[in-house]
Each structure stands twice: as structure tokens, then as C-alpha cells.
Design an enzyme around this catalytic site. Structure first.
Site, mmCIF file in Angstrom:
data_model
loop_
_atom_site.group_PDB
_atom_site.id
_atom_site.type_symbol
_atom_site.label_atom_id
_atom_site.label_comp_id
_atom_site.label_asym_id
_atom_site.label_seq_id
_atom_site.Cartn_x
_atom_site.Cartn_y
_atom_site.Cartn_z
ATOM 1 C CG HIS A 136 -26.967 17.969 -23.591
ATOM 2 N ND1 HIS A 136 -26.469 19.011 -22.896
ATOM 3 C CD2 HIS A 136 -28.388 18.236 -23.411
ATOM 4 C CE1 HIS A 136 -27.020 19.906 -22.827
ATOM 5 N NE2 HIS A 136 -28.448 19.435 -22.795
ATOM 6 N N GLY A 175 0.236 24.029 -1.239
ATOM 7 C CA GLY A 175 0.270 23.286 -2.499
ATOM 8 C C GLY A 175 -0.730 22.156 -2.248
ATOM 9 C CB ILE A 220 -0.488 18.080 1.435
ATOM 10 C CG1 ILE A 220 0.027 16.857 0.880
ATOM 11 C CG2 ILE A 220 -0.704 17.808 2.836
ATOM 12 C CD1 ILE A 220 1.276 16.115 1.303
ATOM 13 C CB ALA A 229 -0.369 7.210 -6.615
ATOM 14 N N GLY A 269 6.132 20.204 1.039
ATOM 15 C CA GLY A 269 6.800 19.479 0.137
ATOM 16 C C GLY A 269 7.161 18.175 0.840
ATOM 17 N N GLY A 282 0.940 -1.386 -0.147
ATOM 18 C CA GLY A 282 -0.002 0.152 0.036
ATOM 19 C C GLY A 282 0.809 1.264 0.001
ATOM 20 N N GLY A 283 1.907 1.037 1.059
ATOM 21 C CA GLY A 283 2.838 2.220 0.866
ATOM 22 C C GLY A 283 2.204 3.791 1.421
ATOM 23 C CB VAL A 284 3.132 7.182 1.121
ATOM 24 C CG1 VAL A 284 2.496 8.685 1.254
ATOM 25 C CG2 VAL A 284 4.499 6.995 1.742
ATOM 26 C CD GLU A 311 2.791 28.749 -1.646
ATOM 27 O OE1 GLU A 311 2.395 27.469 -0.962
ATOM 28 O OE2 GLU A 311 3.881 28.778 -2.156
HETATM 29 P P1 FAD Z 1 5.487 5.148 -1.466
HETATM 30 O O1 FAD Z 1 3.906 5.087 -1.632
HETATM 31 O O2 FAD Z 1 5.787 6.418 -0.635
HETATM 32 O O3 FAD Z 1 5.992 3.880 -0.721
HETATM 33 C C1 FAD Z 1 7.187 3.579 -0.367
HETATM 34 C C2 FAD Z 1 7.122 2.455 0.554
HETATM 35 O O4 FAD Z 1 8.312 1.853 0.714
HETATM 36 C C3 FAD Z 1 6.588 2.698 2.015
HETATM 37 O O5 FAD Z 1 5.384 1.742 2.254
HETATM 38 C C4 FAD Z 1 7.812 2.521 2.886
HETATM 39 O O6 FAD Z 1 7.332 2.176 4.267
HETATM 40 C C5 FAD Z 1 8.567 1.541 2.264
HETATM 41 N N1 FAD Z 1 10.070 1.746 2.557
HETATM 42 C C6 FAD Z 1 10.839 2.611 2.352
HETATM 43 N N2 FAD Z 1 12.010 2.243 2.641
HETATM 44 C C7 FAD Z 1 12.047 0.906 2.926
HETATM 45 C C8 FAD Z 1 13.151 -0.144 3.388
HETATM 46 N N3 FAD Z 1 14.501 -0.115 3.413
HETATM 47 N N4 FAD Z 1 12.617 -1.381 3.398
HETATM 48 C C9 FAD Z 1 11.486 -1.688 3.161
HETATM 49 N N5 FAD Z 1 10.265 -0.963 2.736
HETATM 50 C C10 FAD Z 1 10.916 0.369 2.652
HETATM 51 N N6 FAD Z 1 -0.531 10.813 -5.206
HETATM 52 C C11 FAD Z 1 -1.565 10.823 -6.318
HETATM 53 O O7 FAD Z 1 -1.423 10.480 -7.288
HETATM 54 N N7 FAD Z 1 -2.969 11.224 -5.913
HETATM 55 C C12 FAD Z 1 -3.415 11.666 -4.742
HETATM 56 O O8 FAD Z 1 -4.481 11.741 -4.733
HETATM 57 C C13 FAD Z 1 -2.612 11.761 -3.736
HETATM 58 N N8 FAD Z 1 -2.606 12.080 -2.332
HETATM 59 C C14 FAD Z 1 -1.771 12.333 -1.417
HETATM 60 C C15 FAD Z 1 -2.097 12.767 -0.228
HETATM 61 C C16 FAD Z 1 -0.953 12.702 0.679
HETATM 62 C C17 FAD Z 1 -1.528 13.060 1.996
HETATM 63 C C18 FAD Z 1 0.378 12.399 0.321
HETATM 64 C C19 FAD Z 1 1.326 12.507 1.587
HETATM 65 C C20 FAD Z 1 0.480 12.104 -0.975
HETATM 66 C C21 FAD Z 1 -0.139 11.792 -1.858
HETATM 67 N N9 FAD Z 1 -0.173 11.399 -2.950
HETATM 68 C C22 FAD Z 1 -1.120 11.384 -3.954
HETATM 69 C C23 FAD Z 1 1.404 10.953 -3.701
HETATM 70 C C24 FAD Z 1 1.375 9.528 -3.561
HETATM 71 O O9 FAD Z 1 1.397 9.071 -2.346
HETATM 72 C C25 FAD Z 1 2.891 9.158 -3.928
HETATM 73 O O10 FAD Z 1 3.275 9.768 -5.081
HETATM 74 C C26 FAD Z 1 2.981 7.525 -4.029
HETATM 75 O O11 FAD Z 1 2.571 7.056 -2.682
HETATM 76 C C27 FAD Z 1 4.309 7.170 -4.425
HETATM 77 O O12 FAD Z 1 4.465 5.732 -4.585
HETATM 78 P P2 FAD Z 1 5.639 5.154 -4.295
HETATM 79 O O13 FAD Z 1 5.525 3.743 -4.673
HETATM 80 O O14 FAD Z 1 7.041 5.841 -4.770
HETATM 81 O O15 FAD Z 1 6.148 5.065 -2.751
HETATM 82 P P1 NAD Z 2 3.691 20.815 -2.474
HETATM 83 O O1 NAD Z 2 5.081 21.131 -3.289
HETATM 84 O O2 NAD Z 2 2.593 20.581 -3.456
HETATM 85 O O3 NAD Z 2 3.186 22.303 -2.145
HETATM 86 C C1 NAD Z 2 4.324 22.709 -1.165
HETATM 87 C C2 NAD Z 2 3.820 24.159 -0.869
HETATM 88 O O4 NAD Z 2 4.510 24.850 -0.040
HETATM 89 C C3 NAD Z 2 4.167 25.074 -2.358
HETATM 90 O O5 NAD Z 2 3.420 25.888 -2.830
HETATM 91 C C4 NAD Z 2 5.328 25.783 -1.735
HETATM 92 O O6 NAD Z 2 5.773 27.214 -2.370
HETATM 93 C C5 NAD Z 2 5.293 25.898 -0.165
HETATM 94 N N1 NAD Z 2 6.014 26.239 0.738
HETATM 95 C C6 NAD Z 2 7.393 25.714 0.682
HETATM 96 N N2 NAD Z 2 8.137 26.044 1.686
HETATM 97 C C7 NAD Z 2 7.222 26.897 2.398
HETATM 98 C C8 NAD Z 2 7.650 27.685 3.541
HETATM 99 N N3 NAD Z 2 8.518 27.771 4.264
HETATM 100 N N4 NAD Z 2 6.376 28.446 3.897
HETATM 101 C C9 NAD Z 2 5.363 28.641 3.191
HETATM 102 N N5 NAD Z 2 5.215 27.833 2.072
HETATM 103 C C10 NAD Z 2 5.998 27.285 1.632
HETATM 104 O O7 NAD Z 2 3.987 19.623 -1.508
HETATM 105 P P2 NAD Z 2 2.989 19.068 -0.447
HETATM 106 O O8 NAD Z 2 1.567 19.781 -0.538
HETATM 107 O O9 NAD Z 2 3.778 19.028 0.745
HETATM 108 O O10 NAD Z 2 2.797 17.797 -1.290
HETATM 109 C C11 NAD Z 2 3.961 16.840 -1.712
HETATM 110 C C12 NAD Z 2 3.474 16.094 -2.866
HETATM 111 O O11 NAD Z 2 2.718 15.163 -2.629
HETATM 112 C C13 NAD Z 2 2.893 17.001 -3.829
HETATM 113 O O12 NAD Z 2 3.954 17.654 -4.324
HETATM 114 C C14 NAD Z 2 2.241 15.906 -4.763
HETATM 115 O O13 NAD Z 2 3.146 15.405 -5.656
HETATM 116 C C15 NAD Z 2 1.889 14.751 -3.908
HETATM 117 N N6 NAD Z 2 0.435 14.898 -3.478
HETATM 118 C C16 NAD Z 2 -0.475 14.783 -4.451
HETATM 119 C C17 NAD Z 2 -1.679 14.791 -4.139
HETATM 120 C C18 NAD Z 2 -2.820 14.757 -5.382
HETATM 121 O O14 NAD Z 2 -2.112 13.707 -6.388
HETATM 122 N N7 NAD Z 2 -3.873 15.032 -5.309
HETATM 123 C C19 NAD Z 2 -2.239 15.142 -2.908
HETATM 124 C C20 NAD Z 2 -1.330 15.457 -1.880
HETATM 125 C C21 NAD Z 2 -0.040 15.268 -2.119
#
Ligand code: FAD
Ligand code: NAD
Length: 472
Positions: A444, A183, A185, A320, A271, A40-42, A204
Site C-alpha cells: 500500500h 486496433g 497500432i 512478441a 492488421g 531484433g526483427g520487427v 474503425e
Molecule cells: P518478426 O519480429 O516479424 O521478425 C521476423 C524477421 O524475419 C524479420 O527481421 C524479417 O526481416 C526476417 N525475415 C523474413 N523473411 C526472411 C528470410 N527469407 N530470410 C531472412 N530473414 C527473413 N508485440 C508485443 O508483444 N508488444 C508490443 O508492444 C508490440 N508493439 C508492436 C508495435 C508495432 C508498430 C508493430 C508493427 C508490432 C508490435 N508488436 C508488439 C508485435 C511484434 O512486433 C511481433 O509480434 C513480433 O515481432 C513477432 O516476432 P517474430 O519473431 O514472429 O517475427
Molecule cells: P489490429 O488487428 O490490432 O487492429 C486493426 C483494426 O483495424 C481492427 O480494429 C479492425 O477492425 C480495423 N480495420 C480493419 N480493416 C479496416 C478498414 N478497412 N477500415 C477501418 N478499420 C479497419 O491490427 P494492427 O493495429 O495493425 O496491429 C497488428 C498487430 O500487431 C496487432 O494485432 C498486434 O498483434 C500487434 N501489435 C501489438 C502491439 C502491442 O502488443 N502493444 C502493438 C502494436 C501491434
């Protein structure tokens, strides 16, 4: 214990599990390693899925309130935070459990533990109970993902300062919440807490929210946030955080100098940084760039010929679906197929209310690169579907190459933009022209018609907006 496998995948997120599953589907022996009991990961445990569950609830709460305008009064929504948290956790368990089942159905060996590379063809996996598995592999795919960044003054170790993981646990609904970072999140989770009743302030650093998106798209969501948030402070940063009673006192630095404010909780969303500190990486030739991303080629192969890397670990956009697509390319390359990661359009969706989505070339990028493009826009106030949904605030735009009339980019801001953008991806990837889109009959009344009508706008022939074609 000693084991051997053809493909070892380290990290079980959308990059890792997609890789392991495809490797198994192609007949390879695959081993997937992650620290969680199921893949599942993050994305599934503390990202995409819990945030989308909460955003769904936020939308329902908002619509229940708005229903008063339509002559239906449900009363003020009563919030049971424990039950909401439980429902969200159930959704996550159901999805991660499903991935666990898919993994075993495919014959993927799942190792629940932390991996360390021993060299270019071997790793050690330490389970939670201390047991160690020595694993030999022909190829490895690193998919260790990313973690929240908390630079400088934002790195206060306090249960009142949350990162996205903590905010998604829904510890409480604070009276006031400062969101640092406008951004993805910051806006998604800020919207959730605002809908649940927190007074949300967003700060921001740059001059606008969602820096990567076109300003006209962002304007649609910014207008709404101006009504739902206490304040949105642009060109503002946090210079100091300190615990203050049961809250946090915050020093903000903006255009008008420094000011101090107190908030019950602070969410830091500025970020993410790649998890490229994979133990043992230095025993291989895998290289990293100055930002810590693992360096890969078009097939996602690192400088170590046996090792590939995908997902957040290798760079932006950290999404993802980008991770899963790269994973499939890497596995195809390992299988000896012709494959390369060269997308024309990676969709981006910010699941705020309304959603903002774009793919391919943005208008801002085109202007920055000095590329000649034409932009055709359809305002949602002219869409029957948008008006009957009481969501007329929105825009659909096409970025078009004038000579060939090819669609290079699509942007949508409005309710359901995240679903609609997929049509833009298909159009761009298939080299569709504005005529192609104009001549496809769209159902439509739907919001999808806004894509067809944007193409009609390009020709000065949109049925529902009068905008004669400009001389080119
Ligand atoms: P990850 O999903 O980060 O998985 C990495 C896995 O590796 C983790 O389970 C970690 O524990 C494991 N790992 C790390 N090191 C080791 C090790 N040494 N041994 C074993 N396991 C290890 N993206 C979207 O496309 N749509 C969204 O709506 C979206 N919403 C998001 C909301 C939030 C709050 C956040 C934080 C992110 C969101 N993202 C979204 C971004 C998305 O979650 C990531 O881009 C995606 O999970 C990346 O996938 P990945 O496979 O690279 O790694
Ligand atoms: P982000 O890069 O999307 O946004 C970070 C924001 O913080 C930017 O607008 C940046 O200018 C601002 N910022 C940076 N330093 C700052 C500071 N010191 N004070 C005030 N503002 C500051 O990063 P995020 O929101 O943390 O999300 C991380 C990544 O996770 C995203 O870039 C995206 O790739 C992924 N994500 C995707 C989704 C989705 O697909 N719907 C949802 C959540 C997260």
C-alpha cells in the site's frame, strides 16, 4: 561457402533470436539468419521498441501539460523532432547491438542475409553483397514474422500514406493525421502523434475500438481518446484515397453514408499478414492455412518433420512474448524434451494512455461461449494510489468460475496496466482462486492493490468499495 548446423533459425525477431539463443544454451550448434545486421526483427527495429520509446515521450508531454492542474507549470513542451528521432533510433541500436553481442557470446553463428529453403534439410543464404552460403541443417525453425496489410483502397503507393514502419520513422509531425484502424497500432501511434501535436482522426470499421478487448476496459481509453483526438469514427471505412497537393483526400463511408475529407497524412493500421511466402517453402511439405499462416502442431512442428515454425508466422495473437514462448517450446521439442505450447493466459497490452491489458478468458468470450462466470470489478476511483497519481479513471476486473472460484481471466484499464497484468498471468497459470488473491498482502499504496480488492469485491468485502455480495 558451405556450412552445416544443427538448428537453422530463419528470421531474427523475438521468435527467432529466442530460439537460436536457447538452442545454443542447450548445447546445440545454432545458426540465426536475418536480413538486418543484428537480431531484433520487427519488434526491435520497427515495432515494440520504437513505438514504446515514442509512447514514453507522449506520456511525459501529456503529464507535463497536466502538471498545471497540480500547481506546476513547465510551459508548453517544445518539440525537437530530429533529436526525438535520434533518441528513439539510439534506443533501438542499443537494444539490437546488445542482441548481437548476446548472439556471439553464446556462439550462435549469425548470417546476415536472406534465406531460401532448398529442401527439408538445406537452405541458401544470400548476403547483401551477393555472396551465397549453402547451409545444411538437422532442424530449421521458421520465424519470418509478418508485415503490414494494406488491402484494396488502402494500398496507395504514396509517401503521404504511411504504414506503421514509416510512422515510427517519425518523418514529420503532420498537422492532421487520419488513422485507419482502431486496433493496437492505430491507437498507440495515433496517441503518439496526438501528443506531439497532430489533429488525429481515427476510423474503425467495427462498432468499437480494440475489437478483441472487453467493452468496459475499452471505454476507459475511449473516453480519453475522445478528448485527445479530433474525432473517432466507428463503423466507418475508407473507400478511396488519392493524393491531393501535399496531402491526401479520403472518401469515408460510415453510418450516415459517404463523406470526403482531406488529411496531411494517413496511417494505415488494419492488421498484419504473415511472411509465409518464404522462398523455397514449396520444396518442403510445410502447409499454410487459408489466411496464409503456417500450420503447426502443439510443439510448433510443421507437416515437414525437420521444420518448425513460430511467432507471427503461425497465427494470432501476433505478440512478441507469444513468439518467444513458442520458440522455446520448439527448441525444447528439438532437444527431445517434453514440451507443448498450451498457455492458459497470453497477456495482451495496448500501451495507450491509459493502458489496456487483459489475459486469460475475457468476459466477452465467456458470454459468447455460454460459460457461466462471475465478474468482480474494482473501480480505480477507490484506489488511493490512482487518485494520488491523478489517474482515477480505470478498472480492474476478474473473470471467475463461480463453483471453483478459480480466476479464469483478468482485465485492467488504467495507468500502468501493462505491468500489473503479469500478476493476473501468474494467478491464472497457477490456478489461483479469488481467495488466493484476496489473502495475498499487496503493498500500500499501489495500483496492484486493485487486483486484491477485485477479489475482495467478489466476496462482497472490499475495504474501499461498498458492494455487498449478491446472492448466487
Ligand atoms: P518478426 O519480429 O516479424 O521478425 C521476423 C524477421 O524475419 C524479420 O527481421 C524479417 O526481416 C526476417 N525475415 C523474413 N523473411 C526472411 C528470410 N527469407 N530470410 C531472412 N530473414 C527473413 N508485440 C508485443 O508483444 N508488444 C508490443 O508492444 C508490440 N508493439 C508492436 C508495435 C508495432 C508498430 C508493430 C508493427 C508490432 C508490435 N508488436 C508488439 C508485435 C511484434 O512486433 C511481433 O509480434 C513480433 O515481432 C513477432 O516476432 P517474430 O519473431 O514472429 O517475427
Ligand atoms: P489490429 O488487428 O490490432 O487492429 C486493426 C483494426 O483495424 C481492427 O480494429 C479492425 O477492425 C480495423 N480495420 C480493419 N480493416 C479496416 C478498414 N478497412 N477500415 C477501418 N478499420 C479497419 O491490427 P494492427 O493495429 O495493425 O496491429 C497488428 C498487430 O500487431 C496487432 O494485432 C498486434 O498483434 C500487434 N501489435 C501489438 C502491439 C502491442 O502488443 N502493444 C502493438 C502494436 C501491434
Amino acid at each position: 561457402m558451405n556450412r552445416s548446423t544443427q538448428v537453422a533459425v530463419i528470421g531474427g525477431g523475438p521468435g527467432g533470436y529466442a530460439a537460436a539463443f536457447l538452442a545454443a544454451d542447450l548445447g546445440m550448434r545454432a545458426t540465426l539468419i536475418d536480413e538486418a545486421p543484428n537480431p531484433g526483427g520487427v519488434c526491435l527495429y520497427r515495432g515494440c521498441m520504437p513505438s514504446k520509446a515514442l509512447l514514453h515521450v507522449a506520456k511525459v508531454v501529456t503529464e507535463a501539460r497536466e502538471a498545471r492542474n497540480w500547481g506546476v507549470d513547465f510551459g508548453e513542451p517544445a518539440l525537437d523532432v530530429d533529436r526525438l528521432r535520434g533518441w528513439k533510433d539510439e534506443a533501438v541500436s542499443r537494444l539490437t547491438g546488445g542482441l548481437g553481442q548476446l548472439s556471439s557470446q553464446r556462439g550462435v553463428s549469425y548470417l546476415h542475409g536472406r534465406a531460401e529453403l532448398s529442401g527439408p534439410t538445406s537452405a541458401r543464404v544470400t548476403a547483401a553483397d551477393g555472396g551465397v552460403t549453402a547451409l545444411e541443417f538437422e532442424h530449421a525453425i521458421l520465424a519470418t514474422g509478418s508485415r503490414p496489410a494494406a488491402p484494396g483502397p488502402l494500398a496507395l503507393d504514396s509517401d503521404r500514406v504511411w504504414d506503421s514502419t514509416r510512422a515510427l520513422e517519425l518523418p514529420s509531425v503532420p498537422g492532421s493525421l487520419l488513422v485507419v484502424g482502431g486496433g493496437y497500432i492505430g491507437l498507440e501511434l495515433g496517441s503518439v502523434y496526438a501528443a506531439l501535436g497532430s489533429r488525429v482522426t481515427v476510423v474503425e470499421m467495427t462498432a468499437g475500438l480494440l475489437p478483441g478487448a472487453d467493452r468496459d476496459l475499452v471505454a476507459v481509453v475511449a473516453r480519453r481518446l475522445a478528448g485527445t483526438c479530433e474525432a473517432v469514427l466507428l463503423e466507418t471505412t475508407v473507400t478511396a484515397l488519392a493524393e491531393d497537393g501535399d496531402g491526401v483526400s479520403v472518401t469515408l463511408e460510415g453510418k450516415d453514408g459517404e463523406s470526403a475529407q482531406r488529411f496531411d497524412r494517413v496511417l494505415v493500421a488494419v492488421g498484419r499478414v504473415p511472411n509465409s511466402d518464404v522462398p523455397g517453402l514449396d520444396r518442403t511439405a510445410v502447409g499454410r492455412d487459408s489466411r496464409g499462416f503456417v500450420v503447426v502442431d502443439g510443439q510448433r512442428r510443421t507437416a515437414e518433420p525437420t521444420i518448425f515454425a513460430v511467432g507471427d508466422l503461425v497465427g494470432e495473437p501476433m505478440l512478441a512474448h507469444k513468439a518467444s514462448h513458442e520458440a522455446r517450446v520448439a527448441v525444447e521439442a528439438i532437444a527431445g524434451h517434453k514440451a507443448v505450447f498450451e498457455p492458459a493466459a497470453i497477456p495482451a497490452v495496448v500501451f495507450t494512455d491509459p493502458e489496456v491489458a487483459w489475459c486469460g478468458l475475457t468476459e466477452t468470450q465467456a458470454r459468447a461461449e455460454g460459460r457461466k462466470v462471475e465478474v468482480a470489478k474494482f473501480p480505480w476511483g477507490a484506489s488511493g494510489r490512482a487518485v494520488t497519481l491523478d489517474r482515477p479513471a480505470g478498472v480492474t476486473k476478474l473473470v471467475i468460475e463461480p463453483e471453483s472460484e478459480r480466476i479464469l481471466g483478468v482485465g485492467i484499464a488504467g495507468s500502468g496496466a501493462g505491468e500489473l497484468i503479469a500478476e493476473g498471468v501468474v494467478a491464472i497459470e497457477m490456478g489461483a482462486t479469488a481467495s488466493d488473491l484476496r489473502l495475498c498482502i499487496h503493498p500500500h499504496p499501489t495500483l496492484s492493490e486493485t487486483l486484491m480488492e477485485s477479489a475482495e469485491v467478489f466476496f462482497g468485502q472490499s475495504t474501499h468499495v461498498y458492494r455487498p455480495r449478491r446472492k448466487r
